[in-house]
Design an enzyme around this catalytic site. Structure first.
Site, mmCIF file in Angstrom:
data_model
loop_
_atom_site.group_PDB
_atom_site.id
_atom_site.type_symbol
_atom_site.label_atom_id
_atom_site.label_comp_id
_atom_site.label_asym_id
_atom_site.label_seq_id
_atom_site.Cartn_x
_atom_site.Cartn_y
_atom_site.Cartn_z
ATOM 1 C CD GLU A 70 -19.142 37.257 17.222
ATOM 2 O OE1 GLU A 70 -18.432 36.290 17.534
ATOM 3 O OE2 GLU A 70 -20.266 37.155 16.701
ATOM 4 N NE ARG A 305 -10.939 28.819 26.320
ATOM 5 C CZ ARG A 305 -12.016 29.572 26.130
ATOM 6 N NH1 ARG A 305 -12.160 30.279 25.036
ATOM 7 N NH2 ARG A 305 -12.967 29.601 27.044
ATOM 8 C CE LYS A 315 -18.599 36.851 23.994
ATOM 9 N NZ LYS A 315 -18.602 37.297 22.632
HETATM 10 P P1 ATP Z 1 -17.000 33.072 23.739
HETATM 11 O O1 ATP Z 1 -16.484 31.764 23.210
HETATM 12 O O2 ATP Z 1 -17.219 33.087 25.205
HETATM 13 O O3 ATP Z 1 -18.151 33.620 22.968
HETATM 14 P P2 ATP Z 1 -15.319 34.591 22.129
HETATM 15 O O4 ATP Z 1 -13.890 34.301 21.953
HETATM 16 O O5 ATP Z 1 -16.217 34.171 21.047
HETATM 17 O O6 ATP Z 1 -15.797 34.062 23.515
HETATM 18 P P3 ATP Z 1 -15.199 37.366 21.560
HETATM 19 O O7 ATP Z 1 -16.163 38.408 21.926
HETATM 20 O O8 ATP Z 1 -15.055 37.035 20.140
HETATM 21 O O9 ATP Z 1 -15.588 36.109 22.411
HETATM 22 O O10 ATP Z 1 -13.776 37.627 22.202
HETATM 23 C C1 ATP Z 1 -13.156 38.855 22.369
HETATM 24 C C2 ATP Z 1 -11.720 38.613 22.725
HETATM 25 O O11 ATP Z 1 -11.621 37.941 23.972
HETATM 26 C C3 ATP Z 1 -11.046 37.721 21.697
HETATM 27 O O12 ATP Z 1 -9.832 38.310 21.339
HETATM 28 C C4 ATP Z 1 -10.854 36.413 22.411
HETATM 29 O O13 ATP Z 1 -9.723 35.746 21.983
HETATM 30 C C5 ATP Z 1 -10.760 36.829 23.868
HETATM 31 N N1 ATP Z 1 -11.195 35.755 24.753
HETATM 32 C C6 ATP Z 1 -12.393 35.161 24.788
HETATM 33 N N2 ATP Z 1 -12.417 34.169 25.694
HETATM 34 C C7 ATP Z 1 -11.193 34.144 26.269
HETATM 35 C C8 ATP Z 1 -10.567 33.345 27.286
HETATM 36 N N3 ATP Z 1 -11.217 32.365 27.907
HETATM 37 N N4 ATP Z 1 -9.286 33.624 27.620
HETATM 38 C C9 ATP Z 1 -8.625 34.619 27.010
HETATM 39 N N5 ATP Z 1 -9.138 35.397 26.048
HETATM 40 C C10 ATP Z 1 -10.406 35.170 25.670
HETATM 41 MG MG MG Z 2 -16.521 34.564 19.195
#
Ligand code: ATP
Ligand code: MG
Length: 610
Positions: A70, A305, A315
Site C-alpha cells: 500500500e 512475517r 509503518k
Molecule cells: P505495515 O503493517 O508495516 O503497514 P503492511 O503489511 O500493512 O505493513 P503493505 O504495504 O500492505 O504493508 O505490505 C506489502 C507486503 O509486504 C505485503 O505482502 C505484506 O505481507 C508484506 N510485509 C509487510 N510487513 C512484513 C513483515 N514484517 N515481514 C514480511 N512481510 C511483510
Molecule cells: Mg497494510
C-alpha cells in the site's frame, strides 16, 4: 531451473553459489509445476478478465507472483523479506513478479510514497520488466472490474446491500462462541439490491449509511465468512481516480480480484491473512462460476512475517518516530526502513543474503538482529577497502623526529594494502595500495595510551615499544601535556630509525603491539556518527508496550575523528572497514569531498546481547 529465462531479477543473485534451501513455498511451486496446474493459462499482455486473457498467448511466465504494498509509507526490512521472496521465487522458477500498488484505500495513500517504494525495490536488486513488458500495476485501475464483479454477485444472489448501522452489524456478527444473526436486509431480492447498490455508486446515500455485503454464512465458525462487507460509501478523492467513485471496495474483496486479473498463480502473504483465505477462495470461485474469471484461480499461501529483535516493523509506528522527531526522518540510519538501512551502509547483497538465510516458515518467531549484521559483515569482508581512522584522538609527538630525519617538517610516505591478501580472489588484481604520510605528529586513540598501565596492557605506556601500524616502531616516553582537568592532551614517544614496515629492518626491533593512527600531516578531520540500537528492549512493541519508552537515549553519538586520505577521498555511499573499529559508510547525504561524514554500520564483531 534455467538461468537464461527472461525473468525480472537481479542478474546475479547475492546468494549465488550458496545452496538454496528448500522451503514449503518452493515445494508448493515445484508441485504445481510438476502437475502443470497453471499450464493452460493465457496472458493477454495486460491484466484483465477471462474474456481478455482468452485472446492472449499461452502465458510465457511459468508462475506469477506479486509484491503489493500500500503506498502509505516507506518500506521496511519486513517488506524487504517479502520483496526478496516474491521476486526471488519468480526468478528461480521462470516466472514473473508483478510490482503492484495496492491503492484501493483512498484516504491513506500518497503519491509521495510511490517513488520511494519503486526506488527501494530497484535498489534491492529487482525489477518488474519481463518478456518485453513492464509489470507495474496499480489496483485502482481495476475499480471498473471490481464494480462489475460486485454487480454480478448481487445479481447472482451472492451479495446484498445492508442498511444496518455499524453498531448493529457488529452486534449481529456474533463471536467465536455465538453464531451471527441475519440482517433484516439479507432477504432482499437481487433486483432490489442492484437498485440500491447503483444508488450507492451514484452518490444517493450518505457515507456509512449502508454497505454491500457478500452473502455467505452468518453461522460460519470463521467470522470472516459471516457476510463480510465488500463495498462501502466513502466520499474521498483518490490519488489515481480522483472523484470518479464514491464507493470503494474493501481490501479483502479487492485483493483476490487484483491477483486474478493479473493472472497471479501464487499469492504469498503474511500469516495474519490466513483467516481471510476461505473468503479469497469463495470469491474467486463465484467469479469463475460466473465466467468473469477463468479457472484455475490464484491461490493464497501464508508465511511468517519478519520480526527482528530491537526493531519495529510497522509503518504506522515508524511514522510516529518520524513525526515525533525521535529520529531524523525516514532515512535516519537508525530506522529499519529500506532508505534507512541504505543510508546506514547496508548493501542490497547483504539484505538479499539475510532474506535467504532466515528462510520462510509457517510460524512466527523472532530473528536476532545480529543475523542481519552478520550478513553485512560477510558481504563487506572481502569488498570494503581498509583504512585507518582515529575516533577519539589524542596527539602523539615523536620528539626525536627532527634529529633522526633532519627536520621536524620531514614526512615520509607509508603504503598499506587496500584489501588484505585473504580478500583477493585467485586471479583477481588487488586494488592499488593506500598511501599516507608519517611525520613528527600523529593522532592516536586515547585508549591506546595509559600513564599507569593496568596489568597485561600492551599498548603505549612509558617505556613500552609499539608499532604505528604500517609505519615505524616507537618507544613511548610519557605524557607530553595535560589539560586543566588532568586529561592527557599530548603523548610523547621516540621513533626508532630503520624499523619502517615493509623495509628490511622492520623486524629488527620487537614491538609489543601495533596501534592504528593517522598522521597530523595528511589526516583529515571527519564527522563520524556512531549509531547504536534504537531501542534498548529486544521486543520494543511486544504485547502492546509503549515502544517510545524503550528508545535508547544513546543511539547516536557524534565524534570528530581523523581519517587517512584514502578515506577522506570516499565517494558518498562508499563503504570501508576502519581498522579495528568496524564497517563505516560515507553518508550519502552529508558527506562531501574535503568534509567527510561517516556512519558506523556495525562493529567488527557481534556485540549484541552483551
Ligand atoms: P505495515 O503493517 O508495516 O503497514 P503492511 O503489511 O500493512 O505493513 P503493505 O504495504 O500492505 O504493508 O505490505 C506489502 C507486503 O509486504 C505485503 O505482502 C505484506 O505481507 C508484506 N510485509 C509487510 N510487513 C512484513 C513483515 N514484517 N515481514 C514480511 N512481510 C511483510
Ligand atoms: Mg497494510
Amino acid at each position: 531451473m534455467s538461468s537464461t529465462h527472461p525473468s525480472n531479477s537481479p542478474s546475479t543473485p547475492a546468494t549465488e553459489g550458496e545452496h538454496k534451501v528448500s522451503n514449503f513455498l518452493r515445494q508448493i511451486i515445484e508441485n504445481d509445476l510438476d502437475k502443470g496446474t497453471y499450464q493452460s493459462r493465457r496472458w493477454a499482455g495486460s491484466p484483465g478478465d477471462a474474456a481478455h486473457h482468452a485472446q492472449g498467448e499461452p502465458d510465457p511466465a511459468k508462475i506469477r507472483t506479486r509484491f503489493p504494498p500500500e503506498p502509505n509509507g516507506y518500506l521496511h526490512v519486513g517488506h524487504a523479506k517479502s520483496i526478496c521472496l516474491n521476486f526471488g521465487l519468480a526468478r528461480d522458477y521462470g516466472g514473473v513478479c508483478h510490482m503492484r500498488f495496492d491503492d484501493t484505500n483512498p484516504e491513506k495513500e500518497d503519491t509521495e510514497y510511490v517513488n520511494s517504494i519503486l526506488d527501494a525495490v530497484k535498489w534491492l536488486g529487482f525489477n518488474w520488466e519481463a518478456h518485453g513488458q513492464n509489470h507495474l500495476y496499480q489496483a485502482s485501475d481495476y475499480f471498473d472490474f471490481m464494480y462489475r464483479a460486485a454487480e454480478y454477485l448481487v445479481e447472482a444472489g451472492h451479495a446484498y446491500v445492508d442498511e444496518q448501522t455499524t453498531e448493529q452489524m457488529r452486534l449481529n456478527r456474533g463471536d467465536f462462541s455465538k453464531p451471527g444473526v441475519d440482517s433484516p436486509f439479507r432477504g432482499r431480492t437481487p433486483a432490489e439490491n442492484l437498485k440500491r447498490f447503483r444508488e450507492m455508486r451514484d452518490g444517493l446515500h450518505e457515507d456509512g449509511s449502508m454497505v454491500l455485503r457478500a452473502r455467505i454464512d452468518m453461522a460460519s465458525p470463521n467470522i470472516n465468512l459471516r457476510d463480510p462487507a465488500i463495498y462501502r460509501i466513502r466520499r474521498a478523492t483518490h490519488h489515481n481516480t480522483g472523484d470518479t467513485w464514491c464507493i470503494y471496495p474493501m481490501y479483502t474483496y479487492a485483493h483476490p480480484i487484483e491477483d486474478a486479473l493479473e493472472q497471479i498463480t501464487h499469492s504469498f502473504c503474511t500469516l495474519e491473512f490466513e483467516d481471510q483465505r476461505p473468503f479469497y477462495d469463495w470469491l474467486l470461485e463465484r467469479l469463475c462460476e460466473g465466467g468473469l474469471l477463468k479457472n484455475p484461480p490464484p491461490r493464497q499461501y501464508e508465511f511468517a512475517r519478519l520480526n527482528l529483535t530491537y526493531v519495529i516493523t510497522s509503518k504506522r509506528k515508524l511514522a510516529q518516530l518520524v513525526y515525533d522527531h525521535k529520529v531524523n526522518g525516514w532515512d535516519d540510519p537508525r530506522m529499519p526502513t529500506i532508505v534507512g538501512l541504505r543510508r546506514r551502509g547496508y548493501t542490497p547483497e547483504s539484505i538479499q543474503l539475510f532474506a535467504e538465510r532466515i528462510g520462510v516458515t509457517k510460524s512466527d518467531s523472532w530473528i536476532d538482529y545480529s543475523t542481519l549484521e552478520g550478513c553485512l559483515r560477510e558481504d563487506l569482508e572481502n569488498k570494503a577497502h581498509r583504512g585507518m581512522a582515529v575516533l577519539d584522538p589524542v596527539k602523539l609527538v615523536l620528539t626525536n623526529w627532527g634529529e633522526v630525519f633532519g627536520s621536524d617538517g620531514y614526512t615520509e610516505d607509508c603504503t598499506q594494502p587496500a584489501l588484505p591478501h585473504s580478500a583477493i580472489a585467485e586471479g583477481q588484481t588487488p586494488p592499488p595500495d593506500r598511501v599516507f604520510k608519517i611525520g613528527k605528529e600523529v593522532w592516536i586513540e586515547r585508549e591506546d595510551f595509559e600513564e599507569a598501565p593496568p596489568k597485561g596492557y600492551k599498548r603505549l605506556f612509558p617505556g613500552n615499544v609499539v608499532r604505528l601500524k604500517g609505519g615505524y616502531v616507537i618507544e613511548c616516553t610519557g605524557v607530553g601535556a595535560k589539560d586543566a582537568n588532568g586529561q592527557v592532551t599530548e603523548v610523547h614517544a621516540k621513533v626508532i630509525p630503520d624499523t619502517k614496515s615493509g623495509t628490511p629492518g622492520a623486524d629488527s626491533v620487537k614491538a609489543k603491539a601495533a596501534i592504528t593512527w593517522v598522521s597530523a600531516a595528511d589526516g583529515v578531520q571527519a564527522e563520524v556518527r556512531l549509531y547504536d540500537r534504537l531501542f534498548l528492549d529486544a521486543h520494543p512493541d511486544a504485547g502492546g508496550k509503549d515502544f517510545i519508552e524503550a528508545l535508547n537515549p544513546n543511539s547516536l553519538k557524534v565524534v570528530t575523528a581523523y581519517v587517512e586520505p584514502s578515506l577522506a577521498a570516499a565517494k558518498p555511499d562508499e563503504k570501508f572497514q576502519f581498522e579495528r573499529h568496524g564497517y563505516f559508510v560515507a553518508d550519502r547525504k552529508d558527506h562531501v569531498a574535503g568534509k567527510p561524514v561517516f556512519n558506523r554500520v556495525t562493529g567488527l564483531k557481534d556485540s549484541w546481547g552483551k
